[in-house]
Design an enzyme around this catalytic site. Sequence first.
Site, PDB file in Angstrom:
ATOM      1  N   ASN A  53       0.867  -1.175   0.000  1.00 30.12           N
ATOM      2  CA  ASN A  53       0.000   0.000   0.000  1.00 30.12           C
ATOM      3  C   ASN A  53       0.902   1.222   0.000  1.00 30.12           C
ATOM      4  O   ASN A  53       1.535   1.536   1.006  1.00 30.12           O
ATOM      5  CB  ASN A  53      -0.901  -0.017   1.231  1.00 30.12           C
ATOM      6  CG  ASN A  53      -1.780   1.223   1.338  1.00 30.12           C
ATOM      7  OD1 ASN A  53      -1.803   2.057   0.427  1.00 30.12           O
ATOM      8  ND2 ASN A  53      -2.494   1.356   2.444  1.00 30.12           N
ATOM      9  N   VAL A  54       0.975   1.923  -1.122  1.00 26.73           N
ATOM     10  CA  VAL A  54       1.919   3.032  -1.237  1.00 26.73           C
ATOM     11  C   VAL A  54       1.569   4.186  -0.307  1.00 26.73           C
ATOM     12  O   VAL A  54       2.422   5.048  -0.037  1.00 26.73           O
ATOM     13  CB  VAL A  54       2.029   3.546  -2.690  1.00 26.73           C
ATOM     14  CG1 VAL A  54       2.608   2.473  -3.598  1.00 26.73           C
ATOM     15  CG2 VAL A  54       0.685   4.041  -3.208  1.00 26.73           C
ATOM     16  N   ASN A  80       3.456   4.385 -10.609  1.00 25.82           N
ATOM     17  CA  ASN A  80       2.286   4.217 -11.469  1.00 25.82           C
ATOM     18  C   ASN A  80       0.994   4.010 -10.691  1.00 25.82           C
ATOM     19  O   ASN A  80      -0.085   4.227 -11.231  1.00 25.82           O
ATOM     20  CB  ASN A  80       2.529   3.021 -12.405  1.00 25.82           C
ATOM     21  CG  ASN A  80       1.291   2.616 -13.176  1.00 25.82           C
ATOM     22  OD1 ASN A  80       0.789   3.368 -14.007  1.00 25.82           O
ATOM     23  ND2 ASN A  80       0.787   1.416 -12.903  1.00 25.82           N
ATOM     24  N   SER A 132      -1.115  12.463 -15.798  1.00 21.70           N
ATOM     25  CA  SER A 132      -2.306  12.253 -16.616  1.00 21.70           C
ATOM     26  C   SER A 132      -2.621  13.519 -17.398  1.00 21.70           C
ATOM     27  O   SER A 132      -2.285  14.631 -16.980  1.00 21.70           O
ATOM     28  CB  SER A 132      -3.503  11.900 -15.724  1.00 21.70           C
ATOM     29  OG  SER A 132      -4.713  11.920 -16.453  1.00 21.70           O
ATOM     30  N   TYR A 145      -8.407  13.989  -8.309  1.00 19.42           N
ATOM     31  CA  TYR A 145      -7.472  13.309  -9.216  1.00 19.42           C
ATOM     32  C   TYR A 145      -6.591  14.312  -9.965  1.00 19.42           C
ATOM     33  O   TYR A 145      -5.379  14.142 -10.075  1.00 19.42           O
ATOM     34  CB  TYR A 145      -8.273  12.456 -10.200  1.00 19.42           C
ATOM     35  CG  TYR A 145      -7.440  11.576 -11.101  1.00 19.42           C
ATOM     36  CD1 TYR A 145      -6.904  10.382 -10.629  1.00 19.42           C
ATOM     37  CD2 TYR A 145      -7.218  11.917 -12.424  1.00 19.42           C
ATOM     38  CE1 TYR A 145      -6.160   9.551 -11.461  1.00 19.42           C
ATOM     39  CE2 TYR A 145      -6.479  11.112 -13.267  1.00 19.42           C
ATOM     40  CZ  TYR A 145      -5.947   9.924 -12.778  1.00 19.42           C
ATOM     41  OH  TYR A 145      -5.195   9.107 -13.602  1.00 19.42           O
ATOM     42  N   ALA A 146      -7.215  15.386 -10.463  1.00 18.43           N
ATOM     43  CA  ALA A 146      -6.465  16.408 -11.185  1.00 18.43           C
ATOM     44  C   ALA A 146      -5.410  17.052 -10.293  1.00 18.43           C
ATOM     45  O   ALA A 146      -4.281  17.320 -10.721  1.00 18.43           O
ATOM     46  CB  ALA A 146      -7.413  17.473 -11.734  1.00 18.43           C
ATOM     47  N   ALA A 147      -5.766  17.294  -9.035  1.00 21.09           N
ATOM     48  CA  ALA A 147      -4.821  17.896  -8.098  1.00 21.09           C
ATOM     49  C   ALA A 147      -3.608  17.000  -7.887  1.00 21.09           C
ATOM     50  O   ALA A 147      -2.467  17.475  -7.846  1.00 21.09           O
ATOM     51  CB  ALA A 147      -5.508  18.181  -6.765  1.00 21.09           C
ATOM     52  N   LYS A 149      -2.445  14.623  -9.914  1.00 21.69           N
ATOM     53  CA  LYS A 149      -1.652  14.437 -11.124  1.00 21.69           C
ATOM     54  C   LYS A 149      -0.894  15.711 -11.514  1.00 21.69           C
ATOM     55  O   LYS A 149       0.204  15.649 -12.075  1.00 21.69           O
ATOM     56  CB  LYS A 149      -2.541  13.952 -12.271  1.00 21.69           C
ATOM     57  CG  LYS A 149      -3.100  12.551 -12.040  1.00 21.69           C
ATOM     58  CD  LYS A 149      -1.997  11.534 -11.781  1.00 21.69           C
ATOM     59  CE  LYS A 149      -2.514  10.118 -11.657  1.00 21.69           C
ATOM     60  NZ  LYS A 149      -1.431   9.127 -11.435  1.00 21.69           N
TER      61      LYS A 149
END
Length: 239
Positions: A53-54, A80, A132, A145-147, A149
């Site tokens: 678990n990263v 990844n 992404s 998600y955008a934050a 990436k």
Amino acid sequence: MRLQDKVAVITGGARGLGQAMAELFVREGAKVIAADMGDLAYENPNVEGYKLNVADGEACKAFVEYVTEKYGKIDILVNNAGITRDALTRKMTDEMWDLVIDVNLKGVFNLTRHVGPQMQANGKGSIINISSVVGEFGNIGQANYAATKAGVIGMTKTWAKEFAMKGAQVRVNAISPGYTMTDILKTVPQDLLDKFAAQTMLGRLAQPEEIANAALFLASDESSYVTGHNLSVNGGMRL
């Protein structure tokens, strides 16, 4: 054999894009440790699966120590692993926000904070962070998600400066894929997939192997003078 005798760590390596990179790296001569929460969806004698678990900082430290002790070094790190918990901002819960931040952003930091200095001490290495197209241009319903990436791109540029200090040939780059036909997209209705494809100049979505080829370039000595770069592999989606 562009990665002959290299040791590569790939997070999120159990399936999808991680699997494509792992199998390609092995064909090019690398030993791969595929770290993931789940079991490997494939078998390869040169790919070792490791449950990780990263988002767990102590677990990441123990993992890096394990790999270094067993293999003697880490030449390539591909960050990844990533998840989505999509919702419009007004509907996004704290749990949805925190979970995506912990995995996609803090998870990249948790491993790189140990691997980067080790590469610097060894004088060389390649770190590849998977960002992404959403991190570059944003997307409705994906503020979390955008934050993460976008943050990955910022960390990439910072680490390219930090880990190359004192002359170390440590390169840190990012890849920003467009929509790629992994298992996640296979659940998306075909009309939406067609819409995504129409937004690209090439008129189609990416295959995992096409993103893996970009990672191979950045992992190999063929990109020996490329660092601090974000490589957009999106079929011309935002031209």
